[in-house]
Design an enzyme around this catalytic site. Structure first.
Site, short mmCIF file in Angstrom:
data_model
loop_
_atom_site.label_atom_id
_atom_site.label_comp_id
_atom_site.label_asym_id
_atom_site.label_seq_id
_atom_site.Cartn_x
_atom_site.Cartn_y
_atom_site.Cartn_z
N ASP A 105 0.78 -1.22 0.10
CA ASP A 105 -0.15 0.01 0.11
C ASP A 105 0.85 1.21 -0.05
O ASP A 105 1.62 1.46 0.92
CB ASP A 105 -0.73 -0.24 1.41
CG ASP A 105 -2.30 0.72 0.94
OD1 ASP A 105 -2.25 1.87 0.54
OD2 ASP A 105 -3.18 0.06 1.52
N ASP A 207 -2.90 4.83 -2.53
CA ASP A 207 -3.78 5.31 -1.62
C ASP A 207 -4.24 6.83 -2.20
O ASP A 207 -3.51 7.75 -2.68
CB ASP A 207 -3.22 5.63 -0.21
CG ASP A 207 -4.14 6.32 0.90
OD1 ASP A 207 -4.84 5.31 1.26
OD2 ASP A 207 -4.16 7.27 1.41
N GLU A 260 -6.72 3.78 -5.58
CA GLU A 260 -7.80 4.09 -4.86
C GLU A 260 -8.34 5.57 -5.42
O GLU A 260 -8.09 6.61 -5.00
CB GLU A 260 -7.54 4.36 -3.34
CG GLU A 260 -8.93 4.30 -2.41
CD GLU A 260 -8.59 4.99 -1.06
OE1 GLU A 260 -9.50 4.78 -0.23
OE2 GLU A 260 -7.75 5.77 -0.92
N HIS A 322 -11.13 -2.10 4.83
CA HIS A 322 -10.59 -1.48 6.20
C HIS A 322 -11.34 -0.13 6.53
O HIS A 322 -11.12 0.65 7.62
CB HIS A 322 -9.20 -1.43 6.44
CG HIS A 322 -8.47 -0.44 5.38
ND1 HIS A 322 -8.60 -0.54 4.01
CD2 HIS A 322 -7.91 0.78 5.63
CE1 HIS A 322 -8.15 0.64 3.62
NE2 HIS A 322 -7.64 1.37 4.41
N ASP A 323 -12.11 0.51 5.48
CA ASP A 323 -12.64 1.71 5.67
C ASP A 323 -14.13 1.83 5.92
O ASP A 323 -14.71 2.84 5.97
CB ASP A 323 -12.37 2.74 4.63
CG ASP A 323 -10.85 2.99 4.58
OD1 ASP A 323 -10.17 3.04 5.73
OD2 ASP A 323 -10.41 3.44 3.30
C1 NOJ Z 1 -7.60 5.88 2.25
C2 NOJ Z 1 -7.29 4.59 3.12
O1 NOJ Z 1 -8.06 3.59 2.64
C3 NOJ Z 1 -7.64 5.26 4.64
O2 NOJ Z 1 -7.61 4.08 5.61
C4 NOJ Z 1 -6.91 6.52 5.07
O3 NOJ Z 1 -7.35 6.85 6.35
C5 NOJ Z 1 -6.91 7.46 3.92
N1 NOJ Z 1 -6.83 7.12 2.57
C6 NOJ Z 1 -5.63 8.40 4.33
O4 NOJ Z 1 -4.70 7.90 3.79
#
Ligand code: NOJ
Length: 522
Positions: A105, A207, A260, A322-323
């Site tokens: 990541d 990310d 992402e 994970h979000d």
């Molecule tokens: C996206 C990530 O998936 C998340 O977990 C993170 O808090 C934010 N980007 C900031 O890096």
């Protein structure tokens, strides 16, 4: 490439299923209640048993952990919480020995405020690294523009008393945004990719990568104060992505990128593939905003086809990460739905990304307000430790872990499920095996089957003479459909292949909240 067709020799990431690991929550071997790299290595047999092809690890780099690793203080080292470079090298070698791949990541939009680059940048207005971040003049009562941080609530700017200027952070103040308009930043970040490519990693999840290019004038959002995250689409990002792609392309082995790109218009997301010279893949997050509703899913699948096929962009599918609350939870908690969702995730055209623990049918842990760890305050539930065993501690050695276990861990744990062929873990395993044995499922074309019956999502996958039809009943009623062609049931989410079912004729009946993989009767 022609629409809806794949090359006869696709790169590995087009036929792969990727398993996301949130390292803090996967497996602890040090006894501090937090997962580590050695823990991942110790559980590779589980991934091999399941039959996934690659693992994506959320960040393990040196970090003060203000955002649990998404605040990187050194991209080229491992945080001692997780291990060290030697542990990472050993993990890479072991994963490769088992014929799997590793995706790291990479967090290009921002660093930690404890990164050497930012500490230098902050040290004075004329520091050579000042321009590596976004500093803007202003008075302490008026941020330079109307951008708001994604979290915590408030402006995306922090005023630095010492230098009398503001710095930009789309996330927490501990995560200052890098200025990708500066060529030295681009060169330094390319080097961080090379560091890991040289060590043999197979790709990167990138990310919030759609945010790296910014208009240097940083204009207000026209829509009013808010986060630019869901709407920002700046041309310079595409230029940066082409540079990043050239870094990856200089290596052999089809090293890949998955971005992402948190934009909710598939047409716009598809532009991030460029002319096959930007991202290899991007998440298309429409899927995680869609409930258990066949019409809504038809729109999402059609939206992806219409956006990605004409430009030859390879789609991706994700239900949990994970979000977000886990999808079993979002879909209402029903066990049958969680099982049918296995077919949804793994049989659509594109690369599926599954999130560790979904093979155990997990829902989110309940986290008491005084136990919250997440800077956004809302994402701890899906980050609960993975239960490995039924008994006390569930395979975690510490008396207390960084988060509580998810509900029903005595049942929803790897050991219990792996000895029960009726479990959801076995269903994942069976569907993954079926997928691996079918060119149609791995890389075939896809045609939505319309008008069968309300509440049914159905689609056909074909590759040469290999063919599968997937039908999912997203209603609470048993239904009958007429496919107008004879088919056999290869697999059903109600009882999987391993449960003793031979292929048998499909009579049109699909139980409530279930899915089937069908093959033509020839
Ligand atoms: C996206 C990530 O998936 C998340 O977990 C993170 O808090 C934010 N980007 C900031 O890096």
């Amino acid at each position: 490439m022609a629409p809806n067709v794949v090359s006869p020799t696709p790169p590995w990431w087009q036929t792969a299923v990727v398993y996301q690991i949130y390292p803090r929550s996967f497996c602890d071997t040090s006894g501090n209640g937090i997962g580590d790299i050695e823990g991942i290595r110790s559980r590779l047999d589980h991934l091999e048993w399941l039959g996934v092809d690659a693992l994506w690890m959320s960040p393990v780099f040196t970090s003060p952990m203000a955002d649990h690793g998404y605040d990187v203080a050194d991209y080229c080292d491992i945080d001692p919480l997780f291990g060290d470079l030697a542990a990472m090298d050993t993990l890479l070698a072991d994963v490769h020995d088992r014929g799997m791949r590793v995706i790291l990541d990479w967090v290009p939009n921002h660093t930690s405020d404890q990164h050497r680059w930012f500490m230098e940048s902050r040290s004075s207005n004329d520091n050579p690294r000042r321009d590596w971040y976004y500093w803007r003049e202003g008075t302490s009562d008026k941020p330079p523009n109307n951008w708001q941080a994604v979290f915590p609530a408030g402006p995306a700017w922090t005023f630095d008393e010492a230098s009398g200027e503001w710095y930009l952070h789309l996330f927490t103040p501990d995560q200052p945004d890098l200025n990708w308009n500066n060529p030295d930043v681009r060169a330094a970040m390319a080097d961080t990719l090379r560091f890991w490519l040289d060590r043999g990693v197979d790709g990167f999840r990138m990310d919030v990568v759609h945010m790296i290019g910014k208009d240097p004038t940083l204009p207000d959002l026209l829509s009013g104060p808010g986060s630019p995250l869901l709407e920002y689409d700046e041309p310079s990002t595409h230029q940066h992505l082409r540079e990043i792609r050239r870094v990856l392309d200089a290596y052999d082995g089809d090293r890949c990128s998955v971005g992402e790109v948190y934009l909710l218009e598939p047409d716009v997301v598809a532009t991030y593939y460029g002319n096959d010279d930007e991202l290899h893949m991007s998440f298309n997050f429409m899927s995680v905003w869609t409930g258990w509703d066949a019409d809504a899913w038809r729109r999402v699948v059609k939206g992806a086809q219409d956006a990605f096929d004409p430009v030859g962009g390879w789609p991706t599918w994700v239900l949990s990460n994970h979000d977000l609350p886990r999808h079993r939870q979002r879909f209402g908690g029903d066990a049958a739905i969680a099982r049918a969702a296995v077919l949804l995730l793994l049989c659509l055209r594109g690369t599926p990304f599954m999130y560790a623990g979904e093979e155990l049918g997990l829902v989110d842990a309940e986290v008491a307000p005084d136990q919250i760890q997440d800077p956004s305050g809302s994402r701890d539930g899906c980050r609960a430790p993975i239960p490995w065993e039924p008994g006390h501690g569930h395979g975690w050695p510490a008396a207390k872990n960084w988060l509580p276990f998810p509900p029903e861990a005595a049942l929803r744990n790897a050991q219990t499920q792996r000895v029960d062929p009726a479990s959801i873990a076995w269903l994942y395993k069976d569907v993954l095996a079926e997928r691996r044995g079918s060119s149609a499922l791995q890389r075939g074309s896809q045609e939505l089957l319309e008008g069968l019956c309300d509440g049914i999502l159905a689609w056909r996958r074909s590759y040469e003479d290999d063919e599968r039809i997937i039908v999912i009943n997203m209603t609470n009623e048993d239904v009958e459909i007429d496919l107008a062609e004879p088919t056999m049931i290869r697999m059903s989410s109600v009882a999987s292949h391993q449960n003793g079912n031979e292929d048998h004729a499909f009579d049109g009946g699909i139980p409530a909240n279930s899915g089937m993989i069908l093959v033509p009767r020839r």
